[in-house]
Design a protein around this motif. Structure first.
Motif, PDB file in Angstrom:
ATOM      1  N   VAL A 177      -3.580   5.058  -4.013  1.00 13.71           N
ATOM      2  CA  VAL A 177      -3.927   3.705  -4.454  1.00 13.71           C
ATOM      3  C   VAL A 177      -3.276   3.492  -5.813  1.00 13.71           C
ATOM      4  N   ALA A 178      -2.562   2.375  -5.943  1.00 21.27           N
ATOM      5  CA  ALA A 178      -1.882   2.064  -7.203  1.00 21.27           C
ATOM      6  C   ALA A 178      -2.061   0.596  -7.532  1.00 21.27           C
ATOM      7  N   VAL A 179      -2.078   0.285  -8.821  1.00 14.72           N
ATOM      8  CA  VAL A 179      -2.274  -1.098  -9.274  1.00 14.72           C
ATOM      9  C   VAL A 179      -1.234  -1.408 -10.346  1.00 14.72           C
ATOM     10  N   ARG A 180      -0.969  -2.695 -10.527  1.00 23.39           N
ATOM     11  CA  ARG A 180      -0.100  -3.134 -11.611  1.00 23.39           C
ATOM     12  C   ARG A 180      -0.680  -4.414 -12.205  1.00 23.39           C
ATOM     13  N   ALA A 181      -0.319  -4.680 -13.454  1.00 18.42           N
ATOM     14  CA  ALA A 181      -0.814  -5.879 -14.138  1.00 18.42           C
ATOM     15  C   ALA A 181       0.245  -6.962 -14.232  1.00 18.42           C
ATOM     16  N   ARG A 182       1.535  -6.590 -14.294  1.00 25.61           N
ATOM     17  CA  ARG A 182       2.625  -7.541 -14.457  1.00 25.61           C
ATOM     18  C   ARG A 182       3.759  -7.212 -13.495  1.00 25.61           C
ATOM     19  N   PRO A 183       4.590  -8.191 -13.137  1.00 26.66           N
ATOM     20  CA  PRO A 183       4.498  -9.621 -13.509  1.00 26.66           C
ATOM     21  C   PRO A 183       3.388 -10.357 -12.768  1.00 26.66           C
ATOM     22  N   THR A 184       3.032  -9.890 -11.590  1.00 22.75           N
ATOM     23  CA  THR A 184       1.909 -10.443 -10.841  1.00 22.75           C
ATOM     24  C   THR A 184       0.947  -9.306 -10.537  1.00 22.75           C
ATOM     25  N   PRO A 185      -0.338  -9.450 -10.821  1.00 22.39           N
ATOM     26  CA  PRO A 185      -1.285  -8.383 -10.498  1.00 22.39           C
ATOM     27  C   PRO A 185      -1.166  -7.984  -9.029  1.00 22.39           C
ATOM     28  N   ALA A 186      -1.226  -6.692  -8.773  1.00 24.84           N
ATOM     29  CA  ALA A 186      -1.089  -6.196  -7.406  1.00 24.84           C
ATOM     30  C   ALA A 186      -1.883  -4.916  -7.233  1.00 24.84           C
ATOM     31  N   ARG A 187      -2.302  -4.667  -5.994  1.00 26.65           N
ATOM     32  CA  ARG A 187      -2.988  -3.427  -5.624  1.00 26.65           C
ATOM     33  C   ARG A 187      -2.431  -2.940  -4.292  1.00 26.65           C
ATOM     34  N   LEU A 188      -2.093  -1.668  -4.205  1.00 23.16           N
ATOM     35  CA  LEU A 188      -1.546  -1.074  -2.994  1.00 23.16           C
ATOM     36  C   LEU A 188      -2.469   0.032  -2.499  1.00 23.16           C
ATOM     37  N   ILE A 189      -2.736   0.064  -1.211  1.00 19.58           N
ATOM     38  CA  ILE A 189      -3.405   1.185  -0.561  1.00 19.58           C
ATOM     39  C   ILE A 189      -2.490   1.622   0.573  1.00 19.58           C
ATOM     40  N   CYS A 190      -2.050   2.853   0.534  1.00 17.56           N
ATOM     41  CA  CYS A 190      -1.071   3.319   1.512  1.00 17.56           C
ATOM     42  C   CYS A 190      -1.401   4.743   1.946  1.00 17.56           C
ATOM     43  N   THR A 191      -1.147   5.036   3.199  1.00 16.81           N
ATOM     44  CA  THR A 191      -1.352   6.376   3.742  1.00 16.81           C
ATOM     45  C   THR A 191      -0.004   7.000   4.045  1.00 16.81           C
ATOM     46  N   VAL A 192       0.151   8.258   3.665  1.00 11.32           N
ATOM     47  CA  VAL A 192       1.385   9.002   3.907  1.00 11.32           C
ATOM     48  C   VAL A 192       1.053  10.168   4.832  1.00 11.32           C
ATOM     49  N   LYS A 193       1.765  10.236   5.954  1.00  7.66           N
ATOM     50  CA  LYS A 193       1.580  11.318   6.923  1.00  7.66           C
ATOM     51  C   LYS A 193       2.935  11.860   7.333  1.00  7.66           C
ATOM     52  N   GLY A 194       3.064  13.173   7.292  1.00  9.24           N
ATOM     53  CA  GLY A 194       4.335  13.782   7.658  1.00  9.24           C
ATOM     54  C   GLY A 194       5.491  13.312   6.814  1.00  9.24           C
ATOM     55  N   GLY A 195       5.231  12.975   5.574  1.00  7.53           N
ATOM     56  CA  GLY A 195       6.279  12.525   4.669  1.00  7.53           C
ATOM     57  C   GLY A 195       6.701  11.089   4.864  1.00  7.53           C
ATOM     58  N   GLU A 196       6.013  10.371   5.750  1.00 10.14           N
ATOM     59  CA  GLU A 196       6.350   8.977   6.012  1.00 10.14           C
ATOM     60  C   GLU A 196       5.182   8.064   5.666  1.00 10.14           C
ATOM     61  N   ALA A 197       5.502   6.891   5.092  1.00  8.53           N
ATOM     62  CA  ALA A 197       4.470   5.916   4.750  1.00  8.53           C
ATOM     63  C   ALA A 197       3.972   5.214   6.015  1.00  8.53           C
ATOM     64  N   GLN A 198       2.663   5.016   6.092  1.00  9.96           N
ATOM     65  CA  GLN A 198       2.049   4.327   7.233  1.00  9.96           C
ATOM     66  C   GLN A 198       0.903   3.464   6.727  1.00  9.96           C
ATOM     67  N   GLY A 199       0.620   2.387   7.445  1.00 13.09           N
ATOM     68  CA  GLY A 199      -0.572   1.593   7.155  1.00 13.09           C
ATOM     69  C   GLY A 199      -0.661   1.044   5.746  1.00 13.09           C
ATOM     70  N   LEU A 200       0.409   0.448   5.239  1.00 14.18           N
ATOM     71  CA  LEU A 200       0.390  -0.105   3.882  1.00 14.18           C
ATOM     72  C   LEU A 200      -0.438  -1.380   3.830  1.00 14.18           C
TER      73      LEU A 200
END
Length: 312
Positions: A177-200
């Motif tokens: 889980v990662a967040v940012r404040a600028r330039p636009t507030p954002a929040r990411l929840i992502c699952t990584v399996k077998g070295g690949e991103a899934q379900g962002l």
């Protein structure tokens, strides 16, 4: 002859007088004694003059030779011997190479306890980078109007933990889980399996929206605290769960109760993060409470009509 003999015989002292006169003249013609001290003094002065002349000539030669080429030898005065150049002197030193800038990664979480289950910062940062690349490849390439999420360096990692697979998404991995404040507030929840991103899952904009509440539980936090509804009542236990949301600066404490335990959340730059381990089946969603800096309750998810209190 006879006359000379007669004269000599007549004046027997004449020969003695002649000898005396000749001896006096010889004494008068004798040269004076040699002044050895004066000669020695002049010789010393002459040697000094010659030595200074040679030394001056050597110095004049050095003035037109490269630095460190020759040195005047001692003792003999006129001896000149080659000298080694000082290794510390360089006629043309090469400038130090400019280091290549190393791209910075995402900011670290406020506490080490937000990186769980043996997942280190570097692994979490790499997972975040894969998630952003996944978003760019699977959304922006297909829809140019889809908003880009920037780079991993724009974010702060607030949580990384084990992700337990279920009937809808088999195979274990980890969630970041990662967040940012600028330039636009954002929040990411992502699952990584077998070295690949899934379900962002992403959320852009003010996490509070138009609400004036002090605490705003993330509406998609269920991705962290529940397994698939296909497995309802048959979750894999024990189960690592997590919860995230936003909180205002006036909030001094947030608690999250889930199952039979209550955990105090970590406050991290306007976000709260709570984790725990579930060891029994549940039907109710976590309960979130927020307190101000005096300890007064300022938010209770049980009183929030927009908060889903039961699991699907």
């Amino acid at each position: 002859m006879s006359g000379e003999k007669q004269g000599t015989q007549a004046d027997p002292d004449f020969e003695d007088r002649i000898r005396t006169l000749l001896a006096g003249d010889a004494s008068a013609l004798r040269p004076p004694p040699v002044p050895y001290p004066e000669i020695r003094r002049r010789g010393v002065l002459e040697r000094r003059r010659r030595r200074l002349g040679v030394t001056g000539a050597a110095l004049a030669t050095l003035a037109v030779l490269p630095v460190g080429a020759y040195a005047i030898g001692g003792g003999g005065g006129a001896a000149v011997t080659p000298a080694r150049p000082d290794p510390s002197v360089r006629a043309s030193a090469r400038p130090a190479p400019t280091p290549t800038p190393v791209p910075s990664g995402p900011a670290r979480p406020a506490t080490p306890g937000q990186l769980l289950d043996g997942i280190g910062y570097q692994q979490a940062a790499d997972g975040l980078d894969r998630c952003i690349a996944y978003n760019r490849a699977n959304h922006i390439a297909k829809d140019p109007t889809y908003r880009d999420l920037g780079t991993a360096a724009d974010y702060r990692i607030v949580l990384a933990m084990k992700a337990t697979g279920d009937a809808n998404s088999p195979g274990d991995g980890f969630s970041v889980v990662a967040v940012r404040a600028r330039p636009t507030p954002a929040r990411l929840i992502c699952t990584v399996k077998g070295g690949e991103a899934q379900g962002l899952n992403t959320s852009l904009g003010d996490p509070f929206g138009d609400s004036l509440v002090a605490v705003a539980p993330d509406m998609n936090a269920g991705r962290l605290y529940q397994q698939s509804y296909l497995d309802k009542g048959h979750w894999k236990l024990p189960f690592r769960w997590g919860f995230v949301g936003a909180c205002r600066g006036s909030v001094g404490k947030v608690t999250v109760s889930y199952g039979d335990s209550t955990r105090e959340a970590v406050l991290d730059h306007g976000w709260f993060v709570a984790t725990g381990t579930l060891d029994r089946q549940v039907t109710e969603a976590p309960r979130v409470r927020g307190y101000d800096r005096t300890g007064k309750l300022v938010y209770d998810s049980d009183q929030d009509r927009s908060y889903e209190k039961t699991l699907p």
